[in-house]
Design a protein around this motif. Structure first.
Motif, PDB file in Angstrom:
ATOM      1  N   THR A   1       4.045  -5.279  10.275  1.00  0.00           N
ATOM      2  CA  THR A   1       3.217  -4.943   8.852  1.00  0.00           C
ATOM      3  C   THR A   1       2.312  -3.961   9.239  1.00  0.00           C
TER       4      THR A   1
ATOM      5  N   GLU B   1       1.551  -8.694   0.210  1.00  0.00           N
ATOM      6  CA  GLU B   1       1.960  -9.424  -0.444  1.00  0.00           C
ATOM      7  C   GLU B   1       3.137  -9.168  -1.212  1.00  0.00           C
ATOM      8  N   GLU B   2       3.420  -7.893  -1.418  1.00  0.00           N
ATOM      9  CA  GLU B   2       4.998  -7.416  -2.020  1.00  0.00           C
ATOM     10  C   GLU B   2       5.723  -7.873  -1.032  1.00  0.00           C
TER      11      GLU B   2
ATOM     12  N   LEU C   1       3.795   0.517   3.964  1.00  0.00           N
ATOM     13  CA  LEU C   1       2.141   0.338   4.135  1.00  0.00           C
ATOM     14  C   LEU C   1       1.576   1.378   4.789  1.00  0.00           C
TER      15      LEU C   1
ATOM     16  N   LYS D   1       4.489  -1.839  -0.344  1.00  0.00           N
ATOM     17  CA  LYS D   1       3.114  -0.805  -0.410  1.00  0.00           C
ATOM     18  C   LYS D   1       2.298  -2.014   0.210  1.00  0.00           C
ATOM     19  N   THR D   2       2.455  -3.353  -0.180  1.00  0.00           N
ATOM     20  CA  THR D   2       1.191  -4.324   0.171  1.00  0.00           C
ATOM     21  C   THR D   2       2.103  -5.337   1.143  1.00  0.00           C
TER      22      THR D   2
END
Lengths: 177, 129
Positions: free
Chosen positions: A174, A31-32, A71, A28-29
């Motif tokens: 992304t 960073e993830e 995302l 979902k991000t």
């Protein structure tokens, strides 16, 4: 970060084909996603990104990592006399993005209503219908390298759009600007 | 005409021509529409007056693959649960429990038939894994 094993892909591909993924994860991000890619690299896996699963045919089980792009979010970045610039997450459902534009009275992609799939996949093959293609309204995208987790921007011309074609068939998307 | 009206018109056309994946498995257009040189298209046009093509910028003509598949008599063709959609021949469908290999096999049959009849190679738009 959660990695699942031996997950059925039947509900994740619009053909409804029964196939499984050795590993499966979603992000979902950004960073993830980076965390998952680091793990994947340690395991020596080749990750494959899945959006709406509406342009894929699984002919066998996938012996690697399937990554589902979650995302989401659409935001206005700026506007000028001629255009309004929107940024949408790669996991946004394409038709939802089209409806968002219509609701906000922004013209350009209304002919592309109801095309299955996600925003992230739209420039990959330069989706199009009824005389309009994504390239006609596309500004730029941000993509992540699967191996290095580095992020790159691609402008419209750098995407080298053609009929159901672009330069982007190896990078992980992304989000889109 | 408002953009909402245009989108509604587009949606109505799509719903009338394309199968809903929630009802019948499919990945939209399975093949790309091939581009051929104008000379080749003109020769085909003499033989098949109904052939559908649109001029590109580069002296090429984009030919409607769905029309060619239909002309091969394959619209609605099925083997097991895999098949060609009965309204839009550009779409391959899973009627229930088809495997990916069975769909792939149908796609090869379609490509061969189109090539044998029209001398044009069509390629999948869908990613085959």
């Amino acid at each position: 970060m959660q990695i699942l094993e031996n997950i059925s892909l039947k509900s994740l591909n619009s053909f409804g084909i029964e196939a499984s993924a050795r590993y499966f994860s979603q992000f979902k991000t950004i960073e993830e996603l980076q965390g998952i890619l680091n793990w994947s690299k340690l395991k020596g896996l080749n990750p494959m990104i899945l959006g709406g699963g509406s342009n894929v045919l699984f002919t066998k089980n996938y012996d690697g990592l399937i990554l589902k792009n979650e995302l989401i979010g659409i935001e206005k970045v700026k506007d000028d006399d001629a255009f309004v610039y929107l940024k949408a997450g790669g996991g946004v459902v394409w038709h939802d993005f089209v409806m968002y534009c219509i609701k906000n009275n922004l013209s350009g992609i209304e002919n592309l209503a109801l095309i299955p799939g996600c925003v992230g996949a739209s420039p990959m093959q330069n989706i199009g219908a009824y005389g309009v293609e994504v390239k006609d309204c596309f500004y730029e995208l941000t993509a992540m390298d699967k191996q290095t987790s580095c992020m790159y921007k691609f402008t419209n011309s750098e995407c080298e759009f053609g009929y159901r074609e672009s330069v982007l068939n190896t990078s992980i998307k992304t989000d889109l600007l | 005409m408002t953009i909402a009206a245009i989108a509604n018109a587009v949606m109505a056309i799509r719903i009338s021509k394309l199968p809903d994946p929630a009802v019948i498995g499919n990945a939209g257009s399975f093949f790309k529409n091939p581009s051929v040189p104008k000379e080749q298209f003109d020769l085909l046009k003499e033989k098949y007056q109904g052939i559908v093509g649109y001029k590109n910028n580069e002296g090429l003509v984009k030919v409607a693959a769905g029309w060619m598949i239909d002309q091969c008599g394959l619209k609605g063709f099925t083997r097991g649960d895999a098949g060609v959609h009965d309204i839009q021949a550009l779409v391959l469908v899973n009627h229930g429990k088809a495997t990916g290999s069975e769909i792939l096999e149908i796609s090869k049959n379609v490509r061969t038939a189109v090539f044998e009849k029209f001398g044009i190679e069509i390629v999948p738009e869908v990613n085959i894994i």
